[in-house]
Design a protein around this motif. Structure first.
Motif, PDB file in Angstrom:
ATOM      1  N   LEU A  42      42.122  44.797  23.454  1.00  0.00           N
ATOM      2  CA  LEU A  42      42.424  45.391  22.154  1.00  0.00           C
ATOM      3  C   LEU A  42      41.404  46.442  21.750  1.00  0.00           C
ATOM      4  O   LEU A  42      40.279  46.467  22.258  1.00  0.00           O
ATOM      5  CB  LEU A  42      42.434  44.299  21.067  1.00  0.00           C
ATOM      6  N   THR A  43      41.823  47.271  20.803  1.00  0.00           N
ATOM      7  CA  THR A  43      40.927  48.178  20.104  1.00  0.00           C
ATOM      8  C   THR A  43      40.975  47.773  18.638  1.00  0.00           C
ATOM      9  O   THR A  43      42.060  47.636  18.063  1.00  0.00           O
ATOM     10  CB  THR A  43      41.397  49.641  20.260  1.00  0.00           C
ATOM     11  N   LEU A  44      39.802  47.541  18.045  1.00  0.00           N
ATOM     12  CA  LEU A  44      39.725  47.051  16.667  1.00  0.00           C
ATOM     13  C   LEU A  44      38.991  48.058  15.786  1.00  0.00           C
ATOM     14  O   LEU A  44      38.093  48.766  16.263  1.00  0.00           O
ATOM     15  CB  LEU A  44      38.989  45.711  16.640  1.00  0.00           C
ATOM     16  N   PRO A  45      39.314  48.124  14.486  1.00  0.00           N
ATOM     17  CA  PRO A  45      38.612  49.040  13.576  1.00  0.00           C
ATOM     18  C   PRO A  45      37.163  48.601  13.386  1.00  0.00           C
ATOM     19  O   PRO A  45      36.900  47.475  12.962  1.00  0.00           O
ATOM     20  CB  PRO A  45      39.420  48.936  12.280  1.00  0.00           C
ATOM     21  N   GLY A  46      36.231  49.511  13.707  1.00  0.00           N
ATOM     22  CA  GLY A  46      34.805  49.168  13.729  1.00  0.00           C
ATOM     23  C   GLY A  46      34.231  48.695  12.410  1.00  0.00           C
ATOM     24  O   GLY A  46      33.606  47.637  12.341  1.00  0.00           O
ATOM     25  N   HIS A  47      34.426  49.455  11.332  1.00  0.00           N
ATOM     26  CA  HIS A  47      33.805  49.121  10.054  1.00  0.00           C
ATOM     27  C   HIS A  47      34.358  47.810   9.498  1.00  0.00           C
ATOM     28  O   HIS A  47      33.599  46.934   9.069  1.00  0.00           O
ATOM     29  CB  HIS A  47      34.011  50.260   9.049  1.00  0.00           C
ATOM     30  N   GLU A  48      35.680  47.656   9.533  1.00  0.00           N
ATOM     31  CA  GLU A  48      36.307  46.428   9.012  1.00  0.00           C
ATOM     32  C   GLU A  48      35.869  45.200   9.821  1.00  0.00           C
ATOM     33  O   GLU A  48      35.608  44.143   9.268  1.00  0.00           O
ATOM     34  CB  GLU A  48      37.839  46.532   9.031  1.00  0.00           C
ATOM     35  N   LEU A  49      35.751  45.371  11.147  1.00  0.00           N
ATOM     36  CA  LEU A  49      35.305  44.263  11.993  1.00  0.00           C
ATOM     37  C   LEU A  49      33.860  43.896  11.677  1.00  0.00           C
ATOM     38  O   LEU A  49      33.515  42.716  11.567  1.00  0.00           O
ATOM     39  CB  LEU A  49      35.453  44.638  13.467  1.00  0.00           C
ATOM     40  N   LEU A  50      33.010  44.906  11.490  1.00  0.00           N
ATOM     41  CA  LEU A  50      31.604  44.663  11.150  1.00  0.00           C
ATOM     42  C   LEU A  50      31.491  43.871   9.851  1.00  0.00           C
ATOM     43  O   LEU A  50      30.723  42.906   9.758  1.00  0.00           O
ATOM     44  CB  LEU A  50      30.870  46.001  11.029  1.00  0.00           C
ATOM     45  N   LEU A  51      32.271  44.245   8.848  1.00  0.00           N
ATOM     46  CA  LEU A  51      32.264  43.520   7.573  1.00  0.00           C
ATOM     47  C   LEU A  51      32.756  42.090   7.759  1.00  0.00           C
ATOM     48  O   LEU A  51      32.196  41.146   7.205  1.00  0.00           O
ATOM     49  CB  LEU A  51      33.128  44.245   6.540  1.00  0.00           C
ATOM     50  N   ALA A  52      33.810  41.916   8.558  1.00  0.00           N
ATOM     51  CA  ALA A  52      34.368  40.575   8.788  1.00  0.00           C
ATOM     52  C   ALA A  52      33.355  39.669   9.473  1.00  0.00           C
ATOM     53  O   ALA A  52      33.233  38.488   9.138  1.00  0.00           O
ATOM     54  CB  ALA A  52      35.637  40.676   9.635  1.00  0.00           C
ATOM     55  N   LEU A  53      32.595  40.212  10.422  1.00  0.00           N
ATOM     56  CA  LEU A  53      31.654  39.401  11.204  1.00  0.00           C
ATOM     57  C   LEU A  53      30.420  38.981  10.414  1.00  0.00           C
ATOM     58  O   LEU A  53      29.606  38.203  10.908  1.00  0.00           O
ATOM     59  CB  LEU A  53      31.240  40.147  12.479  1.00  0.00           C
ATOM     60  N   ARG A  54      30.283  39.475   9.183  1.00  0.00           N
ATOM     61  CA  ARG A  54      29.168  39.010   8.337  1.00  0.00           C
ATOM     62  C   ARG A  54      29.361  37.549   7.947  1.00  0.00           C
ATOM     63  O   ARG A  54      28.424  36.870   7.561  1.00  0.00           O
ATOM     64  CB  ARG A  54      29.063  39.879   7.089  1.00  0.00           C
ATOM     65  N   THR A  55      30.618  37.078   7.985  1.00  0.00           N
ATOM     66  CA  THR A  55      30.920  35.680   7.695  1.00  0.00           C
ATOM     67  C   THR A  55      30.946  34.920   9.018  1.00  0.00           C
ATOM     68  O   THR A  55      31.749  35.256   9.893  1.00  0.00           O
ATOM     69  CB  THR A  55      32.297  35.548   7.012  1.00  0.00           C
ATOM     70  N   PRO A  56      30.083  33.907   9.194  1.00  0.00           N
ATOM     71  CA  PRO A  56      30.097  33.155  10.440  1.00  0.00           C
ATOM     72  C   PRO A  56      31.465  32.487  10.652  1.00  0.00           C
ATOM     73  O   PRO A  56      32.061  31.969   9.719  1.00  0.00           O
ATOM     74  CB  PRO A  56      29.010  32.093  10.247  1.00  0.00           C
ATOM     75  N   ASN A  57      31.943  32.494  11.879  1.00  0.00           N
ATOM     76  CA  ASN A  57      33.212  31.838  12.247  1.00  0.00           C
ATOM     77  C   ASN A  57      34.388  32.316  11.407  1.00  0.00           C
ATOM     78  O   ASN A  57      35.276  31.544  11.068  1.00  0.00           O
ATOM     79  CB  ASN A  57      33.086  30.311  12.149  1.00  0.00           C
ATOM     80  N   VAL A  58      34.396  33.608  11.061  1.00  0.00           N
ATOM     81  CA  VAL A  58      35.477  34.158  10.237  1.00  0.00           C
ATOM     82  C   VAL A  58      36.814  34.014  10.970  1.00  0.00           C
ATOM     83  O   VAL A  58      36.888  34.146  12.189  1.00  0.00           O
ATOM     84  CB  VAL A  58      35.184  35.637   9.883  1.00  0.00           C
ATOM     85  N   LEU A  59      37.852  33.716  10.222  1.00  0.00           N
ATOM     86  CA  LEU A  59      39.200  33.636  10.778  1.00  0.00           C
ATOM     87  C   LEU A  59      39.824  35.018  10.641  1.00  0.00           C
ATOM     88  O   LEU A  59      39.922  35.556   9.541  1.00  0.00           O
ATOM     89  CB  LEU A  59      40.020  32.584  10.016  1.00  0.00           C
ATOM     90  N   ILE A  60      40.217  35.602  11.773  1.00  0.00           N
ATOM     91  CA  ILE A  60      40.767  36.955  11.770  1.00  0.00           C
ATOM     92  C   ILE A  60      42.259  36.902  12.050  1.00  0.00           C
ATOM     93  O   ILE A  60      42.692  36.336  13.054  1.00  0.00           O
ATOM     94  CB  ILE A  60      40.053  37.839  12.817  1.00  0.00           C
ATOM     95  N   SER A  61      43.030  37.484  11.143  1.00  0.00           N
ATOM     96  CA  SER A  61      44.472  37.608  11.326  1.00  0.00           C
ATOM     97  C   SER A  61      44.723  38.999  11.907  1.00  0.00           C
ATOM     98  O   SER A  61      44.486  40.007  11.257  1.00  0.00           O
ATOM     99  CB  SER A  61      45.183  37.446   9.981  1.00  0.00           C
ATOM    100  N   LEU A  62      45.159  39.032  13.171  1.00  0.00           N
ATOM    101  CA  LEU A  62      45.334  40.295  13.874  1.00  0.00           C
ATOM    102  C   LEU A  62      46.786  40.755  13.808  1.00  0.00           C
ATOM    103  O   LEU A  62      47.693  40.017  14.170  1.00  0.00           O
ATOM    104  CB  LEU A  62      44.943  40.137  15.348  1.00  0.00           C
ATOM    105  N   ASP A  63      46.970  41.975  13.347  1.00  0.00           N
ATOM    106  CA  ASP A  63      48.281  42.613  13.393  1.00  0.00           C
ATOM    107  C   ASP A  63      48.234  43.520  14.617  1.00  0.00           C
ATOM    108  O   ASP A  63      47.636  44.595  14.583  1.00  0.00           O
ATOM    109  CB  ASP A  63      48.514  43.412  12.104  1.00  0.00           C
TER     110      ASP A  63
END
Length: 198
Positions: A42-63
């Motif tokens: 996959l290719t993921l949006p960098g800034h949004e992913l960086l923000l999401a990863l600030r939360t440990p074990n974040v649950l990511i809903s991928l479209d």
């Protein structure tokens, strides 16, 4: 447990050159795997992913490509050692209701007993098994009034409902150490006086 929605695109280009081009576009290459399915690049949006990863074990809903939706948790994150930007991420496919083993950060609160004692984190994160959509962000442990020599074991930490230990219950998570700085300084002073007398 926070859930973050990210738009992802499947990628067909691989290798260092392709990864550099992806990162130049402020995106991050990644791989989604699990449940016996073939890995999906996959290719993921960098800034949004960086923000999401600030939360440990974040649950990511991928479209994914606007066609399919998948749930995933970060399994491995590679960052540039100097600049700190995201280089690559591995995501583990999860399903609602499924149990996963993750490490939850442990935070200590409260004041230790007087005497300049030190708190050592033997385990910064506690391995637990939890339902994929109900992973706690952190576990808080009170160390109020603990004396030197005291320990907090894994079994002493109160876990949320539905969360179980994935480590030996007698594993030491935190321990209180006696400060030894003053004794060393006094010992050096005594040696200095003896040398001066000689």
């Amino acid at each position: 447990m926070s859930e973050v929605k990210l738009a992802a695109e499947t990628r067909t280009e691989f290798g260092k050159g392709a990864a550099r081009r992806i990162r130049r576009d402020s995106k991050v290459p990644g791989v989604l795997y699990g449940h016996g399915s073939d890995p999906l690049h996959l290719t993921l949006p960098g800034h949004e992913l960086l923000l999401a990863l600030r939360t440990p074990n974040v649950l990511i809903s991928l479209d994914i490509d606007g066609k399919t939706n998948e749930l995933a948790i970060p399994k491995s994150v590679q960052r540039d050692p100097i600049k700190g930007f995201l280089e690559h991420v591995d995501l583990l496919l999860v399903k609602r209701g499924e149990k996963v083993t993750v490490e939850i950060p442990v935070h200590a609160e409260g004041e230790l007993a007087a005497g300049g004692n030190l708190l050592e984190h033997v385990l910064n994160a506690l391995p637990v098994e939890a339902e994929a959509t109900h992973i706690p962000e952190a576990l808080t442990v009170s160390v109020e009034g603990l004396e030197a020599g005291a320990s907090v074991l894994a079994k002493d930490i109160k876990l949320p409902s539905g969360v179980t230990l994935a480590v030996d219950e007698d594993a030491v998570v935190l321990q209180v150490l006696q400060a030894q700085v003053e004794e060393a300084v006094e010992g050096e002073a005594a040696e200095g006086e003896e040398a001066a007398e000689a």
